[in-house]
Design a protein around this motif. Structure first.
Motif, mmCIF file in Angstrom:
data_model
loop_
_atom_site.group_PDB
_atom_site.id
_atom_site.type_symbol
_atom_site.label_atom_id
_atom_site.label_comp_id
_atom_site.label_asym_id
_atom_site.label_seq_id
_atom_site.Cartn_x
_atom_site.Cartn_y
_atom_site.Cartn_z
ATOM 1 N N SER A 153 0.833 -1.205 0.000
ATOM 2 C CA SER A 153 0.000 0.000 0.000
ATOM 3 C C SER A 153 0.868 1.256 0.000
ATOM 4 O O SER A 153 0.512 2.266 -0.608
ATOM 5 C CB SER A 153 -0.948 0.009 1.201
ATOM 6 N N TYR A 154 2.043 1.192 0.666
ATOM 7 C CA TYR A 154 2.970 2.324 0.628
ATOM 8 C C TYR A 154 3.481 2.548 -0.797
ATOM 9 O O TYR A 154 3.555 3.690 -1.265
ATOM 10 C CB TYR A 154 4.153 2.079 1.567
ATOM 11 N N LEU A 155 3.798 1.466 -1.480
ATOM 12 C CA LEU A 155 4.256 1.590 -2.866
ATOM 13 C C LEU A 155 3.163 2.184 -3.755
ATOM 14 O O LEU A 155 3.452 2.985 -4.653
ATOM 15 C CB LEU A 155 4.677 0.218 -3.404
ATOM 16 N N ASN A 156 1.909 1.789 -3.489
ATOM 17 C CA ASN A 156 0.798 2.354 -4.263
ATOM 18 C C ASN A 156 0.670 3.850 -4.003
ATOM 19 O O ASN A 156 0.492 4.651 -4.938
ATOM 20 C CB ASN A 156 -0.506 1.648 -3.901
ATOM 21 N N ALA A 157 0.734 4.218 -2.714
ATOM 22 C CA ALA A 157 0.642 5.633 -2.359
ATOM 23 C C ALA A 157 1.804 6.418 -2.959
ATOM 24 O O ALA A 157 1.633 7.532 -3.469
ATOM 25 C CB ALA A 157 0.634 5.784 -0.835
ATOM 26 N N LYS A 158 3.002 5.832 -2.920
ATOM 27 C CA LYS A 158 4.188 6.491 -3.478
ATOM 28 C C LYS A 158 4.060 6.648 -4.998
ATOM 29 O O LYS A 158 4.499 7.659 -5.563
ATOM 30 C CB LYS A 158 5.430 5.660 -3.155
ATOM 31 N N LEU A 159 3.421 5.682 -5.633
ATOM 32 C CA LEU A 159 3.202 5.775 -7.074
ATOM 33 C C LEU A 159 2.299 6.962 -7.396
ATOM 34 O O LEU A 159 2.593 7.741 -8.315
ATOM 35 C CB LEU A 159 2.581 4.482 -7.605
ATOM 36 N N TYR A 160 1.226 7.105 -6.638
ATOM 37 C CA TYR A 160 0.349 8.265 -6.829
ATOM 38 C C TYR A 160 1.122 9.560 -6.607
ATOM 39 O O TYR A 160 0.994 10.520 -7.370
ATOM 40 C CB TYR A 160 -0.833 8.211 -5.852
ATOM 41 N N PHE A 161 1.926 9.565 -5.549
ATOM 42 C CA PHE A 161 2.720 10.759 -5.224
ATOM 43 C C PHE A 161 3.650 11.107 -6.381
ATOM 44 O O PHE A 161 3.770 12.267 -6.780
ATOM 45 C CB PHE A 161 3.520 10.509 -3.953
ATOM 46 N N ASP A 162 4.315 10.112 -6.923
ATOM 47 C CA ASP A 162 5.269 10.344 -8.009
ATOM 48 C C ASP A 162 4.579 10.787 -9.299
ATOM 49 O O ASP A 162 5.187 11.482 -10.126
ATOM 50 C CB ASP A 162 6.092 9.086 -8.262
ATOM 51 N N LEU A 163 3.328 10.384 -9.468
ATOM 52 C CA LEU A 163 2.578 10.807 -10.656
ATOM 53 C C LEU A 163 2.188 12.285 -10.593
ATOM 54 O O LEU A 163 1.944 12.919 -11.614
ATOM 55 C CB LEU A 163 1.312 9.953 -10.828
ATOM 56 N N GLY A 164 2.157 12.819 -9.379
ATOM 57 C CA GLY A 164 1.879 14.245 -9.200
ATOM 58 C C GLY A 164 0.534 14.664 -9.778
ATOM 59 O O GLY A 164 -0.502 14.115 -9.420
ATOM 60 N N ASN A 169 -5.400 15.037 -9.774
ATOM 61 C CA ASN A 169 -4.720 15.323 -8.512
ATOM 62 C C ASN A 169 -4.311 14.008 -7.849
ATOM 63 O O ASN A 169 -5.023 13.469 -7.001
ATOM 64 C CB ASN A 169 -5.635 16.129 -7.590
ATOM 65 N N ASN A 170 -3.165 13.501 -8.219
ATOM 66 C CA ASN A 170 -2.695 12.235 -7.658
ATOM 67 C C ASN A 170 -2.174 12.394 -6.228
ATOM 68 O O ASN A 170 -2.043 11.398 -5.515
ATOM 69 C CB ASN A 170 -1.607 11.635 -8.546
ATOM 70 N N TYR A 171 -1.892 13.623 -5.817
ATOM 71 C CA TYR A 171 -1.474 13.837 -4.430
ATOM 72 C C TYR A 171 -2.609 13.500 -3.471
ATOM 73 O O TYR A 171 -2.390 12.921 -2.402
ATOM 74 C CB TYR A 171 -1.014 15.280 -4.222
ATOM 75 N N LEU A 172 -3.822 13.859 -3.846
ATOM 76 C CA LEU A 172 -4.980 13.513 -3.022
ATOM 77 C C LEU A 172 -5.128 11.992 -2.942
ATOM 78 O O LEU A 172 -5.392 11.440 -1.865
ATOM 79 C CB LEU A 172 -6.245 14.137 -3.602
ATOM 80 N N SER A 173 -4.946 11.311 -4.056
ATOM 81 C CA SER A 173 -5.021 9.847 -4.067
ATOM 82 C C SER A 173 -3.936 9.239 -3.191
ATOM 83 O O SER A 173 -4.162 8.234 -2.499
ATOM 84 C CB SER A 173 -4.892 9.333 -5.504
ATOM 85 N N ALA A 174 -2.754 9.843 -3.201
ATOM 86 C CA ALA A 174 -1.654 9.363 -2.360
ATOM 87 C C ALA A 174 -2.013 9.486 -0.888
ATOM 88 O O ALA A 174 -1.768 8.573 -0.090
ATOM 89 C CB ALA A 174 -0.380 10.146 -2.662
ATOM 90 N N VAL A 175 -2.607 10.618 -0.514
ATOM 91 C CA VAL A 175 -3.019 10.840 0.875
ATOM 92 C C VAL A 175 -4.059 9.802 1.295
ATOM 93 O O VAL A 175 -3.954 9.189 2.368
ATOM 94 C CB VAL A 175 -3.584 12.267 1.056
ATOM 95 N N ALA A 201 2.580 15.184 0.698
ATOM 96 C CA ALA A 201 1.562 15.289 -0.346
ATOM 97 C C ALA A 201 0.606 16.444 -0.068
ATOM 98 O O ALA A 201 0.217 17.188 -0.982
ATOM 99 C CB ALA A 201 0.790 13.980 -0.459
ATOM 100 N N LYS A 202 0.232 16.623 1.186
ATOM 101 C CA LYS A 202 -0.664 17.733 1.535
ATOM 102 C C LYS A 202 0.019 19.079 1.295
ATOM 103 O O LYS A 202 -0.622 20.040 0.843
ATOM 104 C CB LYS A 202 -1.111 17.609 2.996
ATOM 105 N N HIS A 203 1.290 19.148 1.592
ATOM 106 C CA HIS A 203 2.035 20.388 1.365
ATOM 107 C C HIS A 203 2.093 20.730 -0.126
ATOM 108 O O HIS A 203 1.837 21.874 -0.526
ATOM 109 C CB HIS A 203 3.445 20.257 1.932
ATOM 110 N N ILE A 204 2.419 19.749 -0.943
ATOM 111 C CA ILE A 204 2.514 20.003 -2.391
ATOM 112 C C ILE A 204 1.150 20.383 -2.960
ATOM 113 O O ILE A 204 1.053 21.247 -3.838
ATOM 114 C CB ILE A 204 3.104 18.780 -3.114
ATOM 115 N N GLN A 205 0.092 19.740 -2.445
ATOM 116 C CA GLN A 205 -1.250 20.118 -2.870
ATOM 117 C C GLN A 205 -1.505 21.593 -2.609
ATOM 118 O O GLN A 205 -2.067 22.308 -3.447
ATOM 119 C CB GLN A 205 -2.308 19.298 -2.114
ATOM 120 N N ALA A 206 -1.089 22.048 -1.414
ATOM 121 C CA ALA A 206 -1.290 23.453 -1.054
ATOM 122 C C ALA A 206 -0.505 24.377 -1.989
ATOM 123 O O ALA A 206 -1.034 25.379 -2.490
ATOM 124 C CB ALA A 206 -0.868 23.685 0.395
#
Length: 257
Positions: A153-164, A169-175, A201-206
Motif C-alpha cells: 500500500s505504501y508503494l501504491n501511495a508512493k506511485l500516486y505521489f510520483d505521478l503528481g 490530482n494524484n497527491y490527493l489519491s496518495a493521501v 503530499a498535503k504540502h505540495i497540494q497546497a
C-alpha cells in the motif's frame, strides 16, 4: 536403474491398486516424492471413502509440498481438514494450508491475493487450535504478511505521489491510500514513512492549489506537520518537515502559532 524405470512404468499401467498403494507409500517413505505423487494422484480417487483415503490425501499433499507445488498442496491439505476434521492430521494440515499460501505470497509489488489468504488461514488455525505449539510461529508469519501488505500500500501511495498532477490530482489519491493503510494497520513498521508521505503530499497540494483553495490546504498541511512531529519527534525526515512547515505557513495570511 533401467530395471527400476521399467518396473515403475509397468506399475503405472497396472490395475492392481493395492500394489500401487504399497509402492506409493514405499516411494513416499524413501523420499521419492515425484513417483509417490504420481501414484497418489490416481489412488486418491480410487480409494475415496475407504479407510485408506485419509492417509493417501495427507501423503499426497505432503509429497506435493515437498515438490514445491504449493498451490496443489494447499488444496489437498485443506481437503483433508474439510473431509476429516477429527483427523490426527487435521491440525498440521490446517497450518500447512496457511503455510503453502505464505510460500505462494509474491513480492510486494505484485498481486497480494495469496498474502491475504495466508493471513486469513493462519488466523483460522489460531482460532481452531489456540493451544498449538505453532501459535507463535503463526503469529510471526501473519505479522510478516501484514507488513508486506502495508509495504504494498505504501508503494501504491508512493506511485500516486510520483505521478503528481498527471491526469488529475494524484497527491490527493496518495493521501487517501496512505491514510487507509494506517487505518488498517496502525502498528506497522512503515508508519513513519506513510505519515511523512501524507504530510509531503498535503504540502505540495497546497503549493500547487488555485488561490481560493490554497490557504485551507496550507492549514491542513500545517496541522499534519504538528501531528507528524508529535508522533515522530526524532524522525529522519525532521529537517524536511520543518521546511514544509515554513513554506506552508507562508501561504497562510494570518500568523500561525
Amino acid at each position: 536403474m533401467l530395471a527400476s524405470c521399467s518396473e515403475y512404468q509397468r506399475l503405472l499401467k497396472s490395475t492392481d491398486y493395492e500394489l500401487k498403494y504399497n509402492r506409493a507409500m514405499e516411494y513416499y517413505k524413501a523420499e521419492n516424492y515425484t513417483r509417490a505423487a504420481t501414484l497418489f494422484e490416481e489412488l486418491i480417487g480410487i480409494y475415496r471413502g475407504s479407510d485408506k483415503a485419509e492417509i493417501i490425501t495427507y501423503s499426497y499433499a505432503d509429497a506435493l509440498y515437498r515438490l514445491k507445488d504449493y498451490m496443489m498442496a494447499a488444496h489437498y491439505y485443506q481437503q483433508l481438514v474439510r473431509t476429516y476434521p477429527a483427523s490426527d492430521y487435521a491440525e498440521e494440515c490446517q497450518f500447512m494450508t496457511a503455510y503453502c499460501k505464505y510460500k505462494l505470497s509474491p513480492k510486494p509489488r505484485l498481486d497480494q491475493s495469496y498474502t491475504r489468504q495466508s493471513i486469513n488461514d493462519f488466523q483460522l488455525f489460531i482460532n481452531m487450535y489456540p493451544n498449538s505449539n505453532r501459535i507463535a510461529e503463526s503469529t510471526r508469519l501473519m505479522d510478516e504478511m501484514r507488513d508486506k501488505l502495508v509495504y504494498k500500500s505504501y508503494l501504491n501511495a508512493k506511485l500516486y505521489f510520483d505521478l503528481g498532477t498527471y491526469r488529475g490530482n494524484n497527491y490527493l489519491s496518495a493521501v487517501i491510500a496512505a491514510q487507509n493503510s494506517l487505518k488498517e494497520f496502525p502498528d506497522t513498521k512503515y508508519r513513519e514513512e506513510l505519515s511523512f508521505l501524507i504530510l509531503e503530499a498535503k504540502h505540495i497540494q497546497a503549493v500547487k492549489s488555485i488561490e481560493e483553495k490554497q490557504e485551507d490546504r496550507a492549514r491542513d498541511a500545517v496541522d499534519e506537520y504538528y501531528s507528524f512531529i508529535n508522533e515522530f519527534p526524532e524522525s529522519k525526515h525532521l529537517k524536511k518537515a520543518e521546511q514544509i512547515y515554513k513554506e506552508s505557513s507562508a501561504l497562510i495570511k494570518e500568523e500561525v502559532n
